[in-house]
Scaffold this active site. Structure first.
Site, mmCIF file in Angstrom:
data_model
loop_
_atom_site.group_PDB
_atom_site.id
_atom_site.type_symbol
_atom_site.label_atom_id
_atom_site.label_comp_id
_atom_site.label_asym_id
_atom_site.label_seq_id
_atom_site.Cartn_x
_atom_site.Cartn_y
_atom_site.Cartn_z
ATOM 1 N N GLU A 85 -77.394 79.288 70.564
ATOM 2 C CA GLU A 85 -77.405 78.352 71.085
ATOM 3 C C GLU A 85 -77.366 77.078 71.409
ATOM 4 O OE1 GLU A 85 -79.822 81.210 72.650
ATOM 5 O OE2 GLU A 85 -80.073 79.542 74.871
ATOM 6 N N ASP A 86 -76.749 76.368 70.923
ATOM 7 C CA ASP A 86 -77.393 75.028 71.132
ATOM 8 C C ASP A 86 -75.812 74.569 70.804
ATOM 9 O OD1 ASP A 86 -79.423 75.178 71.855
ATOM 10 O OD2 ASP A 86 -80.624 74.363 69.565
ATOM 11 N N ASP A 154 -89.291 78.381 62.309
ATOM 12 C CA ASP A 154 -88.824 77.772 63.494
ATOM 13 C C ASP A 154 -90.227 77.484 64.454
ATOM 14 O OD1 ASP A 154 -86.561 77.200 65.507
ATOM 15 O OD2 ASP A 154 -87.229 78.925 66.747
ATOM 16 N N ASP A 275 -120.511 74.752 57.100
ATOM 17 C CA ASP A 275 -119.345 75.400 56.378
ATOM 18 C C ASP A 275 -118.021 74.726 56.867
ATOM 19 O OD1 ASP A 275 -119.462 76.873 58.365
ATOM 20 O OD2 ASP A 275 -118.494 78.545 58.377
HETATM 21 MN MN MN Z 1 -84.884 76.468 66.140
#
Ligand code: MN
Length: 587
Positions: A85-86, A154, A275
């Site tokens: 993706e990057d 992720d 609680d």
């Molecule tokens: Mn990621």
């Protein structure tokens, strides 16, 4: 609630986490090392919104996957999950460098990254349906649960570092987390992850309530912790006297997000919430769970109706534990949770805890054999998957197989607004259009899939973004009946055509039947259909008789324009083997 996640990635630390869970071969270790360096290099120069090196993100994702005891391919995929993706690297590069299995997981995570959840409606029931469809779509697109695990790890790190994201985007991501990913984790039996995700999202969705709860809760919380510290040795002593030596006695604060839900739902005020903090006793065996419960009840009388046996009757997501609420020291109301270490691990990690990584590793054919992780009887999460059926609308789908392609008979397509439409496999843009709205179906003249124009009988694939082109005066074509899959589309087309026949204006036939007598030969049909489609005439049906002496081929075309038909017939007559052609208009 401030999460300080500034970390220094270290290969040795990652290996240590894995070795804490299982043995690691040298081959696997080398592959992880290769992925570690590969990812570090590919992300060089990139920074996270928080200012950290980008690599800290895939690193933390991989650490989480290692903590969940997932297999080497998954940890490697965690390290590489943002590379396609990057960075400059392609999925082909990953396949060449790390093999098909890792590439499959990375590709799945990349695909999921393209899904965006938007709150499409104010109506809650509709919103629930949309969220449910998106969750199903995530599973359908993933095909392999390991893709979902990487996505969850992720998301967890992204939530911990959400302040690094532009303010406007935070709420959308936080909503997506509580509406989609947290329930998905819960369904997978990963309760603690589900709660953690909710708590991380909460301040971004309800900032004012968050501040209010924090400021109101503090004193009471501190008081309760102090009190539990006093009670703890008394409980430990009582257990010891009965020969029970717990693995651990501790307490945990109730999650802010669940506290908020409770306040919201029951309208109680803080003084009534006893609680905020609950005891958790972890013992060795199931017998000890029940024994410990008895001992606690001897020590402090239980509140009626508050004893919950999730061991005999686990929660639908597989959660097992004994819960009880008692009048403890000084008559203070206190909650206890009792479970074995195994139950505790399962509650923390759910399906991931039962992951049979050895099986996945031994199966080279995992793509064909997607059930790799569901063959062994002792895998308890198979039970959990069965339990899912209670949550999903069509239980048959679930029991048909225990693979992750539960949804092989469904496709999930997205509208340009990000709504997910759940359709039977084989559905076409016309089905999609009718599932959105009758009018959109009726007026449909074309469709774009992922920005490309496609024919109306195109078969939609999961993940397709479908845009329907409409024209106001358009009426549905009866020829659509040939390819639509959904009942709603069939009903609407039929209804609309019935109306047409009743109306004087539309009495004209809509289609033309062409009968072609020809001596059969290989390629004849192909030649005929090529000629017709070159004339830009839509074939809605093509019938070929089984007998072959002198076959008469019937072609129904979507036009009744005489001029076009006659032109077409001239061209058809030129085809080798064609003897005679007649035509008539049909309704
Ligand atoms: Mn990621």
């Amino acid at each position: 609630m401030v999460n300080n996640t500034r970390t220094n990635p270290s290969f040795d630390a990652l290996i240590a986490v894995i070795k804490n869970q299982r043995a690691l071969s040298d081959t696997d270790k080398n592959l992880i090392k290769k992925a570690y360096e590969y990812s570090q290099k590919a992300h060089t120069g990139q920074k996270r919104g928080t200012g950290e090196l980008y690599f800290s993100h895939p690193y933390e994702t991989a650490i989480k996957l290692a903590e969940w005891n997932l297999d080497t391919a998954t940890v490697v995929a965690g390290l590489l999950h943002d590379v396609v993706e990057d960075t400059e690297k392609s999925i082909e590069d990953i396949k060449n460098d790390f093999g098909e299995e890792v590439a499959f997981i990375v590709n799945g995570v990349t695909k999921l990254g393209k899904l965006k959840y938007r709150e499409a409606s104010d109506k809650n029931d509709k919103k629930d349906l949309l969220a449910e469809n998106l969750r199903k779509m995530i599973l359908a697109l993933s095909q392999d649960l390991r893709v979902v695990f990487v996505k969850l790890a992720d998301r967890l790190h992204n939530m911990k570092t959400l302040t690094g994201v532009a303010l406007a985007k935070r709420k959308r991501i936080a909503l997506e987390t509580t509406d989609i990913y947290s329930p998905l984790a819960y369904r997978l039996g990963m309760q603690s992850l589900a709660g953690e995700l909710e708590d991380l999202a909460f301040p971004h969705i309800h900032p004012d309530e968050y501040k209010w709860i924090l400021s109101n809760i503090k004193d009471q919380y501190d008081a309760q912790v102090k009190y539990l510290e006093k009670v703890k040795p008394i409980v430990a002593e009582a257990l010891r006297k009965n020969n029970i030596f717990p693995v651990k006695i501790d307490y945990r604060a109730k999650r802010i997000s669940s506290l908020y839900k409770k306040l919201h739902k029951q309208g109680v005020n803080f003084k009534q919430i006893y609680d905020l903090v609950a005891f958790r006793i972890i013992v060795n065996t199931i017998e000890e769970c029940y024994a410990a419960l008895g001992i606690i009840h001897q020590l402090c009388p239980p509140l009626p109706g508050k004893i919950k046996d999730y061991i005999s009757l686990p929660k639908p997501n597989g959660y097992k534990s004994l819960h009880t609420t008692v009048f403890c020291l000084n008559k203070k109301i206190t909650e206890f949770q009792i479970r074995t270490l195994e139950m505790h691990r399962e509650a923390e990690n759910g399906i991931a805890a039962n992951w049979a990584y050895s099986q996945a590793k031994n199966s080279k054919n995992y793509l064909e054999n997607k059930a790799v992780f569901a063959n062994k009887k002792e895998l308890q999460w198979v039970e959990q998957l069965k339990n899912w059926q209670k949550d999903f609308t069509d239980p048959k789908e679930f029991l048909k197989s225990l693979k992750v392609d539960f949804f092989q008979d469904r496709v999930f397509a997205i509208t340009p607004n990000g709504e997910v439409i759940d359709l039977p496999a084989g559905s076409t843009p016309v089905d999609f259009a009718y599932n959105i709205h009758t009018q959109i179906g009726d007026q449909c003249i074309g469709a774009r899939i992922n920005s490309k124009i496609v024919p109306l009988d195109y078969t939609i694939q999961s993940g397709d973004m479908v845009e329907i082109l409409t024209q106001k005066s358009k009426k549905p074509s009866e020829s659509w009946m040939e390819f639509v899959k959904t009942g709603i589309a069939k009903r609407c087309i039929r209804a609309s055509n019935k109306n047409k026949k009743g109306s004087l204006l539309l009495k004209d036939p809509l289609q033309t039947e062409i009968k072609i007598a020809a001596s059969d030969r290989i390629g004849l049909l192909k030649d005929i259909s090529t000629v017709i489609s070159r004339s830009h005439i839509n074939i809605s049906r093509l019938n070929v008789p089984k007998t072959t002496a002198l076959p008469i081929i019937r072609v129904i075309c979507d036009t009744m324009n005489k001029e076009r038909i006659e032109k077409l017939i001239l061209k058809l007559k030129n085809i080798e083997g064609v003897k005679e052609i007649t035509y008539r208009h049909v309704q």
